[in-house]
Structure formats: structure tokens, C-alpha cells
Design a protein around this motif. Sequence first.
Motif, short mmCIF file in Angstrom:
data_model
loop_
_atom_site.label_atom_id
_atom_site.label_comp_id
_atom_site.label_asym_id
_atom_site.label_seq_id
_atom_site.Cartn_x
_atom_site.Cartn_y
_atom_site.Cartn_z
N GLU A 336 21.02 -7.38 -11.31
CA GLU A 336 20.84 -7.52 -9.87
C GLU A 336 21.13 -8.96 -9.49
OE1 GLU A 336 17.97 -4.99 -7.65
OE2 GLU A 336 16.84 -5.07 -9.52
N LYS A 341 23.82 -4.50 -7.60
CA LYS A 341 22.84 -3.98 -8.56
C LYS A 341 23.46 -2.84 -9.36
CE LYS A 341 20.44 -0.75 -5.43
NZ LYS A 341 19.14 -0.40 -4.82
N SER A 343 22.42 -0.33 -12.99
CA SER A 343 21.59 0.04 -14.13
C SER A 343 22.09 1.38 -14.63
CB SER A 343 20.11 0.15 -13.73
OG SER A 343 19.37 0.82 -14.73
N ILE A 380 16.14 -6.09 -14.54
CA ILE A 380 15.40 -5.29 -13.56
C ILE A 380 13.93 -5.66 -13.70
CG2 ILE A 380 14.87 -2.98 -12.70
CD1 ILE A 380 17.82 -3.60 -12.52
#
Length: 392
Positions: A336, A341, A343, A380
Motif C-alpha cells: 500500500e 494497494k 494483496s 498491510i
Amino acid sequence: MKKRVPFILLIIFIADPYFYQAVKTLTTNPLILSAYWLYDLALVLGLILIMLSRSPTRNMPKLISWLMGLVLLSLIPKVAALPVLLLEDVTRLFRGFPPRSEWVSWLAVAVTAVPFVGLLYGLTGGRHYYKVRKETLTFADLPEAFDGFTLTQLSDIHSGSFTSKDGVEKGVAIVNDQQSDVILFTGDLVNNEAIEMDPWIDTFARLTAPMGKFSVLGNHDYGDYKRWEHESDKQFNLVRLKEVHKEIGFKLLLDEAVTIQKGDQSISLIGVENWGTGGFHQYGDLQKATAKVPGDAFKVLMSHDPSHWDAVTLEHDQHIHLTLSGHTHGAQFGIELFGFKWSPIKYIYKQWAGLYQNSGKYLYVNRGFGFLGLKGRVGIWPEITVIELKRG
């Protein structure tokens, strides 16, 4: 974890021999070269043990946690260095494949340093590197008395994973520093058992909010991931967990709603039991939870799993203004930076972290206060969410 082992092993078998070329170019020391392969052999054996295990032992979760960390520390830096080696191989192809360049090998090794240091920090200090994320949401039908009303959301405490009292107390102090009107907790207080909270009851009981603290259950709170000797033990565990919510000062909402009053105006706070897609239990009943809620009320819903929003909440016959969820943890691993961002969890959950909007309805997915599986967080970070409601 078990389902992902073959994929992880494939990456190891591709990335490790390739990166080894750079190591071998820089040193012929037999101890270093042997250590390189012994480390990999230990990882592979550990992963195979997990893949073949049929009845998990009590220590299996710890083994998985350690392996996850060690695999990340080993693989991610090497994968980051592969483009450097691949680019050199393209040039070597046109030069008749001379020996690998020493300076390129040094560059590849140097490239591994950045992700290695980042991973190392995430697996140690990252678990308590709390980030306060603030959002201001404006609604035309927000009761005037609630203009400027603030709520702090916590999610996924997972007390069974905690090891640092100072780290947890730091997070609790940050929550209280926000001085929000209410504190809302969106599930997963424990990993499996209510007794995991015993050392932390006094700590979380110190959370304060002038208009109350409210909570719901998450998928881990029901004890579904533990083999109980008797079904009655599992039932007692859930009863005890509900008592723990009271002991830390939270009103647990089980498919029900409460009214938060300011003067002669109010908003409805709704809480459902866990409901998720993808094989998760669907205990929650939004219809039951909203049965006594006036249709024109301003509504905030707590629902642990964000998949409930798309599957149920958006199509519900009552307009749910704001839904608060958690569950995903943002995989505790990702990037991020500067508004970007990413993931790996995004390939599983459409809404996995932060704010989402659809048809004038909002969903906020908290990244989680604690951690599970991976003994830390990489990129994160643990989250404390503060949302201010505005009328406009």
C-alpha cells in the motif's frame, strides 16, 4: 495453507536453482553453498509434512506459522532478483552464453536486500505497527443530531496469537486516543477458544466510548476450526466467549439491532452473526436483525465477512447506509503506497480492504487489529478505523 503447498513448492523448485547461479558465481565456499541447500531442504520437508498431514497435531498451527514466515523470507527476495538474472540471460543468449557476470550477480543479491529487510520488519515489528485510517462519509438523510458522530472500528483481534502485552496495550491506547462516540468490533475475538482471551480481558476492558461499545461474532469465534472431544465442549466455549464480550464491556449483537439516541433523534446499529460465501458458515440472518428497525432509520450494520455485503446486504429490502466488516486481514501481506494497494487476497475477495460504494451504500473493510497464521504483517499493517458521519 495445505492447498497452497504444491504451488509454493513449484516456485521453490523454479526460483531457488535459478538464484543459486548468482550465489555460485560469487562464492565457492562449500559451507555457504551447503547451507543454501540445507535451508531449502528444511523448508521443502516442512511443507511436505503439512501437505501429507491428515490429523493436525496441537503444534501444527505453530509449525505452519513459522514455515509461512521462513518461506516468505526465502522466496520473495529471490523472486524479486529473478528479473535481473533473466535480463542478463537474454544478453548471454546473443553472446554465446559466457559465464555469468560477477557484477550482475552482486546486483541480484543486492536487490534481495530491500524485500528481505521489509519482510523481516513485518514479521517482527509489523504486528503492532498500528495505522489509524480515517474516513468522512456524508449522507443526506443522517439525523441532524448525528452530524459529526464518530465511530472507531476494530476487527479480527485474534487474541490467541498475541505474545506482546506492551504491543497490544499500545494499540488499545491508540484506540482510546481517538475519543470516538462508539467503538464497534466486527468479529474474531479469538482464534478458536474463549480461554485465549483470559490474559487480555483487563486490557480490552480499558477501551472507552461515551455512547457504548458493540460487537458481533466472526467465523473463528464459533470454534469451528478445532476438533472438540465433545460437542458440548464446543457449545460451552461459545457461551463462555459471549460472556467475555460482556466482561470487556461490549454489547454483543446476535442478529439484532439497538438504537443509539441523541436527544429526540436516533440511528440504528445492527449486528448479524457470521455469514460468508466460499464455504464459510452462514449463521447470520439480516432479515431477523432488521425486523424491528424502522424503514426510514439511518442504519449502520456490523457483519464480519465482507462477502455478505454483495450477496445479501445490497439487495436487502431496507437501505443499509454503512456496513462494517473485517475478516480478510488484507492477507497480512501486500503493498500500500501512494494510493496503490495490492494483496493476493484481492483474487479471493472483491472487497478486501478500505472503503467501497455501491448505489449510495458504503462498505468499509477493516484490515484487522491482530494477526493469524503469519506471525506478523508485511505491508498491510494492523488497522484502527475512525469514521465520521456528516450530514450534507
